[in-house]
Design a protein around this motif. Structure first.
Motif, PDB file in Angstrom:
ATOM      1  N   VAL A 181       0.850  -1.196   0.000  1.00 58.81           N
ATOM      2  CA  VAL A 181       0.000   0.000   0.000  1.00 58.81           C
ATOM      3  C   VAL A 181       0.885   1.246   0.000  1.00 58.81           C
ATOM      4  O   VAL A 181       1.741   1.402   0.878  1.00 58.81           O
ATOM      5  CB  VAL A 181      -0.914   0.015   1.238  1.00 58.81           C
ATOM      6  N   PRO A 182       0.731   2.132  -0.973  1.00 60.24           N
ATOM      7  CA  PRO A 182       1.531   3.365  -1.001  1.00 60.24           C
ATOM      8  C   PRO A 182       1.252   4.214   0.235  1.00 60.24           C
ATOM      9  O   PRO A 182       0.117   4.301   0.712  1.00 60.24           O
ATOM     10  CB  PRO A 182       1.031   4.069  -2.267  1.00 60.24           C
ATOM     11  N   MET A 183       2.292   4.858   0.748  1.00 53.95           N
ATOM     12  CA  MET A 183       2.135   5.681   1.944  1.00 53.95           C
ATOM     13  C   MET A 183       1.189   6.845   1.695  1.00 53.95           C
ATOM     14  O   MET A 183       0.534   7.339   2.615  1.00 53.95           O
ATOM     15  CB  MET A 183       3.503   6.203   2.385  1.00 53.95           C
ATOM     16  N   GLY A 184       1.097   7.281   0.436  1.00 56.68           N
ATOM     17  CA  GLY A 184       0.205   8.392   0.117  1.00 56.68           C
ATOM     18  C   GLY A 184      -1.251   8.051   0.428  1.00 56.68           C
ATOM     19  O   GLY A 184      -2.020   8.919   0.862  1.00 56.68           O
ATOM     20  N   ILE A 185      -1.628   6.799   0.197  1.00 56.39           N
ATOM     21  CA  ILE A 185      -3.008   6.375   0.483  1.00 56.39           C
ATOM     22  C   ILE A 185      -3.243   6.334   1.988  1.00 56.39           C
ATOM     23  O   ILE A 185      -4.302   6.754   2.477  1.00 56.39           O
ATOM     24  CB  ILE A 185      -3.281   4.997  -0.150  1.00 56.39           C
ATOM     25  N   ILE A 186      -2.252   5.831   2.735  1.00 56.31           N
ATOM     26  CA  ILE A 186      -2.371   5.811   4.194  1.00 56.31           C
ATOM     27  C   ILE A 186      -2.479   7.235   4.731  1.00 56.31           C
ATOM     28  O   ILE A 186      -3.301   7.523   5.616  1.00 56.31           O
ATOM     29  CB  ILE A 186      -1.160   5.102   4.832  1.00 56.31           C
ATOM     30  N   ALA A 187      -1.662   8.144   4.192  1.00 52.41           N
ATOM     31  CA  ALA A 187      -1.688   9.538   4.644  1.00 52.41           C
ATOM     32  C   ALA A 187      -3.041  10.174   4.356  1.00 52.41           C
ATOM     33  O   ALA A 187      -3.581  10.931   5.169  1.00 52.41           O
ATOM     34  CB  ALA A 187      -0.564  10.330   3.980  1.00 52.41           C
ATOM     35  N   LYS A 188      -3.603   9.857   3.167  1.00 48.60           N
ATOM     36  CA  LYS A 188      -4.907  10.413   2.812  1.00 48.60           C
ATOM     37  C   LYS A 188      -5.989   9.860   3.733  1.00 48.60           C
ATOM     38  O   LYS A 188      -6.885  10.604   4.173  1.00 48.60           O
ATOM     39  CB  LYS A 188      -5.230  10.075   1.354  1.00 48.60           C
ATOM     40  N   TRP A 189      -5.920   8.555   4.041  1.00 46.23           N
ATOM     41  CA  TRP A 189      -6.895   7.976   4.969  1.00 46.23           C
ATOM     42  C   TRP A 189      -6.812   8.671   6.320  1.00 46.23           C
ATOM     43  O   TRP A 189      -7.847   9.010   6.913  1.00 46.23           O
ATOM     44  CB  TRP A 189      -6.625   6.478   5.156  1.00 46.23           C
ATOM     45  N   TYR A 190      -5.601   8.887   6.812  1.00 48.11           N
ATOM     46  CA  TYR A 190      -5.422   9.530   8.114  1.00 48.11           C
ATOM     47  C   TYR A 190      -6.033  10.931   8.121  1.00 48.11           C
ATOM     48  O   TYR A 190      -6.703  11.331   9.081  1.00 48.11           O
ATOM     49  CB  TYR A 190      -3.934   9.613   8.465  1.00 48.11           C
ATOM     50  N   GLU A 191      -5.832  11.662   7.038  1.00 52.54           N
ATOM     51  CA  GLU A 191      -6.386  13.013   6.934  1.00 52.54           C
ATOM     52  C   GLU A 191      -7.911  12.976   6.976  1.00 52.54           C
ATOM     53  O   GLU A 191      -8.547  13.754   7.696  1.00 52.54           O
ATOM     54  CB  GLU A 191      -5.904  13.658   5.630  1.00 52.54           C
ATOM     55  N   VAL A 192      -8.500  12.067   6.203  1.00 52.22           N
ATOM     56  CA  VAL A 192      -9.963  11.938   6.174  1.00 52.22           C
ATOM     57  C   VAL A 192     -10.488  11.477   7.526  1.00 52.22           C
ATOM     58  O   VAL A 192     -11.491  11.994   8.041  1.00 52.22           O
ATOM     59  CB  VAL A 192     -10.390  10.951   5.062  1.00 52.22           C
ATOM     60  N   PHE A 193      -9.805  10.495   8.112  1.00 50.37           N
ATOM     61  CA  PHE A 193     -10.236   9.938   9.393  1.00 50.37           C
ATOM     62  C   PHE A 193     -10.225  10.999  10.488  1.00 50.37           C
ATOM     63  O   PHE A 193     -11.206  11.146  11.237  1.00 50.37           O
ATOM     64  CB  PHE A 193      -9.321   8.771   9.772  1.00 50.37           C
TER      65      PHE A 193
END
Length: 210
Positions: A181-193
């Motif tokens: 999983v690219p870190m960019g997707i994790i970062a985006k999830w964290y922002e949304v969460f």
């Protein structure tokens, strides 16, 4: 630490500190107030395990519990009109907290009291509010009724499930079952969460679990 906003009026920052755990806002022309919002201004959080109960003193009727604030629930909207019962529902504020405060109250000035207390003492108070103060348009707004803390294991499970569901949305187009999983997707999830948590608490995790 606290702010107060009466609907239709300017923001109140004239907090009066009574002691280390008690503070008040005076609400002039209180008979014209329908709703009031009480919130943390964000500069100082509560200590771990602590929150605050919010109370209203109406001249001649004593203090009555409205609801609570916490780090997880930094703001609440309360309906003041028609929210009083025939007797007080709180002992966090009494005449010993500030004898002059009660004697100075006029027929048109109410007092909004904030008492910092351990959460373990706050939750039973909130749960003991009369049922008419926990629901319906004539009392405390339903969003002010707090629930006991969720089990940490269950909360962690729901957060992980939320992350998994978010990442799964990319599986068909960007990710395969064996692709990192690219870190960019994790970062985006964290922002949304975090945005959801700040705006509405963790209730959405319960809805996702249903």
């Amino acid at each position: 630490m606290f702010g107060c906003l009466v609907a239709g009026r300017l923001l109140q920052t004239n907090l009066q500190q009574i002691d280390d755990t008690h503070a008040i806002f005076e609400l002039p022309n209180a008979s014209s107030i329908n709703h009031v919002c009480v919130f943390l201004i964000g500069t100082i959080p509560f200590p771990d395990g602590y929150g605050a109960t919010v109370h209203l003193h109406w001249p001649g009727r004593g203090f009555q519990l409205l609801g609570m604030l916490s780090n997880d629930k930094p703001s609440s909207i309360f309906r003041l009109r028609s929210s009083f019962t025939s007797s007080t529902t709180t002992r966090a504020f009494d005449s010993s907290s500030n004898p002059e405060m009660l004697s100075d109250a006029s027929d048109t000035t109410a007092v909004l009291g904030i008492a910092i207390e351990p959460l373990a003492q706050i939750f039973p108070q909130i749960q003991s509010l009369p049922s008419q103060n926990q629901q319906g348009p004539t009392a405390v707004d339903s969003t002010t009724v707090a629930r006991p803390p969720i089990d940490p294991t269950l909360l962690a499970e729901r957060i992980v499930r939320h992350l998994f569901n978010y990442i799964s949305g990319f599986a068909s187009s960007q990710l395969g079952p064996d692709v990192a999983v690219p870190m960019g997707i994790i970062a985006k999830w964290y922002e949304v969460f975090m945005s959801k948590v700040k705006n509405s608490g963790t209730a959405f995790l319960e809805r996702d679990a249903e």
